[in-house]
Design a protein around this motif. Structure first.
Motif, short mmCIF file in Angstrom:
data_model
loop_
_atom_site.label_atom_id
_atom_site.label_comp_id
_atom_site.label_asym_id
_atom_site.label_seq_id
_atom_site.Cartn_x
_atom_site.Cartn_y
_atom_site.Cartn_z
N SER A 103 0.84 -1.19 0.00
CA SER A 103 0.00 0.00 0.00
C SER A 103 0.87 1.25 0.00
O SER A 103 1.82 1.35 0.78
CB SER A 103 -0.91 0.02 1.23
OG SER A 103 -1.77 -1.10 1.22
N CYS A 104 0.51 2.19 -0.87
CA CYS A 104 1.29 3.42 -0.97
C CYS A 104 0.55 4.56 -0.28
O CYS A 104 -0.68 4.65 -0.37
CB CYS A 104 1.51 3.79 -2.44
SG CYS A 104 2.39 2.53 -3.36
N TYR A 105 1.28 5.43 0.37
CA TYR A 105 0.69 6.53 1.11
C TYR A 105 1.40 7.85 0.81
O TYR A 105 2.48 7.85 0.20
CB TYR A 105 0.74 6.26 2.62
CG TYR A 105 -0.10 5.08 3.03
CD1 TYR A 105 0.47 3.82 3.20
CD2 TYR A 105 -1.47 5.22 3.24
CE1 TYR A 105 -0.30 2.74 3.57
CE2 TYR A 105 -2.24 4.14 3.61
CZ TYR A 105 -1.65 2.89 3.77
OH TYR A 105 -2.42 1.81 4.12
N THR A 106 0.80 8.93 1.25
CA THR A 106 1.40 10.24 1.04
C THR A 106 2.09 10.79 2.27
O THR A 106 2.81 11.78 2.17
CB THR A 106 0.34 11.24 0.57
OG1 THR A 106 -0.66 11.37 1.59
CG2 THR A 106 -0.32 10.79 -0.72
N ALA A 107 1.89 10.21 3.43
CA ALA A 107 2.49 10.71 4.65
C ALA A 107 3.96 10.34 4.73
O ALA A 107 4.34 9.18 4.49
CB ALA A 107 1.76 10.14 5.86
N PRO A 108 4.83 11.28 5.08
CA PRO A 108 6.26 10.99 5.16
C PRO A 108 6.59 9.85 6.12
O PRO A 108 7.50 9.06 5.84
CB PRO A 108 6.88 12.31 5.65
CG PRO A 108 5.88 13.36 5.35
CD PRO A 108 4.54 12.71 5.37
N GLU A 109 5.85 9.74 7.21
CA GLU A 109 6.16 8.72 8.20
C GLU A 109 5.87 7.31 7.70
O GLU A 109 6.28 6.34 8.33
CB GLU A 109 5.38 8.99 9.50
CG GLU A 109 3.89 9.14 9.34
CD GLU A 109 3.47 10.59 9.16
OE1 GLU A 109 4.29 11.42 8.69
OE2 GLU A 109 2.31 10.90 9.50
N ALA A 110 5.20 7.19 6.57
CA ALA A 110 4.91 5.87 6.00
C ALA A 110 6.09 5.29 5.23
O ALA A 110 6.07 4.13 4.84
CB ALA A 110 3.70 5.95 5.08
N TYR A 111 7.12 6.09 5.00
CA TYR A 111 8.25 5.68 4.17
C TYR A 111 9.42 5.21 5.02
O TYR A 111 9.69 5.73 6.09
CB TYR A 111 8.65 6.82 3.23
CG TYR A 111 7.62 6.99 2.15
CD1 TYR A 111 6.43 7.65 2.41
CD2 TYR A 111 7.82 6.47 0.88
CE1 TYR A 111 5.45 7.78 1.43
CE2 TYR A 111 6.86 6.60 -0.11
CZ TYR A 111 5.67 7.26 0.17
OH TYR A 111 4.71 7.37 -0.80
N ASP A 112 10.10 4.19 4.49
CA ASP A 112 11.14 3.51 5.25
C ASP A 112 12.54 4.05 4.97
O ASP A 112 13.41 4.00 5.85
CB ASP A 112 11.13 2.01 4.91
CG ASP A 112 9.77 1.37 5.13
OD1 ASP A 112 9.23 0.78 4.17
OD2 ASP A 112 9.24 1.50 6.24
N TYR A 113 12.79 4.50 3.76
CA TYR A 113 14.13 4.91 3.35
C TYR A 113 14.05 6.28 2.67
O TYR A 113 13.10 6.56 1.94
CB TYR A 113 14.74 3.88 2.40
CG TYR A 113 14.77 2.49 2.94
CD1 TYR A 113 13.82 1.55 2.56
CD2 TYR A 113 15.73 2.11 3.88
CE1 TYR A 113 13.83 0.26 3.07
CE2 TYR A 113 15.74 0.82 4.40
CZ TYR A 113 14.79 -0.09 3.99
OH TYR A 113 14.80 -1.35 4.52
N TRP A 114 15.11 7.06 2.88
CA TRP A 114 15.16 8.43 2.35
C TRP A 114 16.52 8.69 1.72
O TRP A 114 17.55 8.19 2.17
CB TRP A 114 14.93 9.44 3.47
CG TRP A 114 13.55 9.40 4.00
CD1 TRP A 114 13.04 8.56 4.95
CD2 TRP A 114 12.46 10.24 3.60
NE1 TRP A 114 11.70 8.82 5.16
CE2 TRP A 114 11.32 9.86 4.34
CE3 TRP A 114 12.34 11.29 2.68
CZ2 TRP A 114 10.09 10.47 4.20
CZ3 TRP A 114 11.11 11.90 2.54
CH2 TRP A 114 10.00 11.50 3.29
N GLY A 115 16.51 9.51 0.67
CA GLY A 115 17.74 10.01 0.11
C GLY A 115 18.23 11.23 0.86
O GLY A 115 17.58 11.68 1.81
N GLN A 116 19.33 11.78 0.39
CA GLN A 116 19.95 12.92 1.08
C GLN A 116 19.38 14.25 0.61
O GLN A 116 19.61 15.28 1.23
CB GLN A 116 21.47 12.90 0.87
CG GLN A 116 21.96 13.52 -0.43
CD GLN A 116 21.61 12.72 -1.67
OE1 GLN A 116 21.21 11.55 -1.58
NE2 GLN A 116 21.78 13.31 -2.84
N GLY A 117 18.65 14.24 -0.49
CA GLY A 117 18.01 15.44 -0.98
C GLY A 117 18.81 16.15 -2.07
O GLY A 117 20.03 16.02 -2.14
#
Length: 124
Positions: A103-117
C-alpha cells in the motif's frame, strides 16, 4: 536495505523545467512504492508525489498537479520527477523516499528509506 541517491537539482528561472532523479541500490526496487517530498527551512516536509510499485498509479499534491509528473523505471532502479512551469514557491530541497509494502501513502512517516536530498531553486 535500500540506498537512495537524488540528482538533477539546480537553479532555474520561473516558468522553466527541471527533472530530478533518484537511483536506488539494493534489491527488489519493483517492490517499493516511491515518493517525492520537499522541504524548506523552518517548515515540515511536504508531500509532492508518489507512485505505485509497478508505476501504474500516481498521486500528486494539489500544488503541483498538472505541472509535475512522477515516473518509475524498475529496470533502471530509478524514479523521476519532471517539473514544468516552475515558480519560486517550488524552491526547496527535494527528497525521494521508498516504502517497502504494497500500500502506498502520502504521509512521510509511512516511508522507510530516504535520500539525502537535492536542492531546487527557482528564481523570479
Amino acid at each position: 536495505q535500500v540506498q537512495l541517491v537524488e540528482s538533477g537539482g539546480g537553479l532555474v528561472q520561473a516558468g522553466g523545467s527541471l527533472r530530478v532523479s533518484c537511483v536506488a541500490s539494493g534489491r527488489s526496487f519493483s517492490n517499493y512504492c516511491m515518493g517525492w517530498f520537499r522541504q524548506v527551512p523552518g517548515k515540515e516536509r511536504e508531500f509532492v508525489a508518489r507512485i505505485s510499485r509497478n508505476g501504474g498509479s500516481a498521486v500528486y499534491a494539489d500544488s503541483v498537479k498538472s505541472r509535475f509528473t512522477i515516473s518509475k523505471d524498475n529496470a533502471k532502479n530509478t524514479v523521476y520527477l519532471q517539473m514544468n512551469n516552475l515558480n519560486p514557491e517550488d524552491t526547496a530541497v527535494y527528497y525521494c523516499a521508498a516504502r517497502g509494502r504494497s500500500s502506498c501513502y502520502t504521509a512521510p512517516e509511512a516511508y522507510d528509506y530516504w535520500g539525502q536530498g537535492t536542492q531546487v531553486t527557482v528564481s523570479s
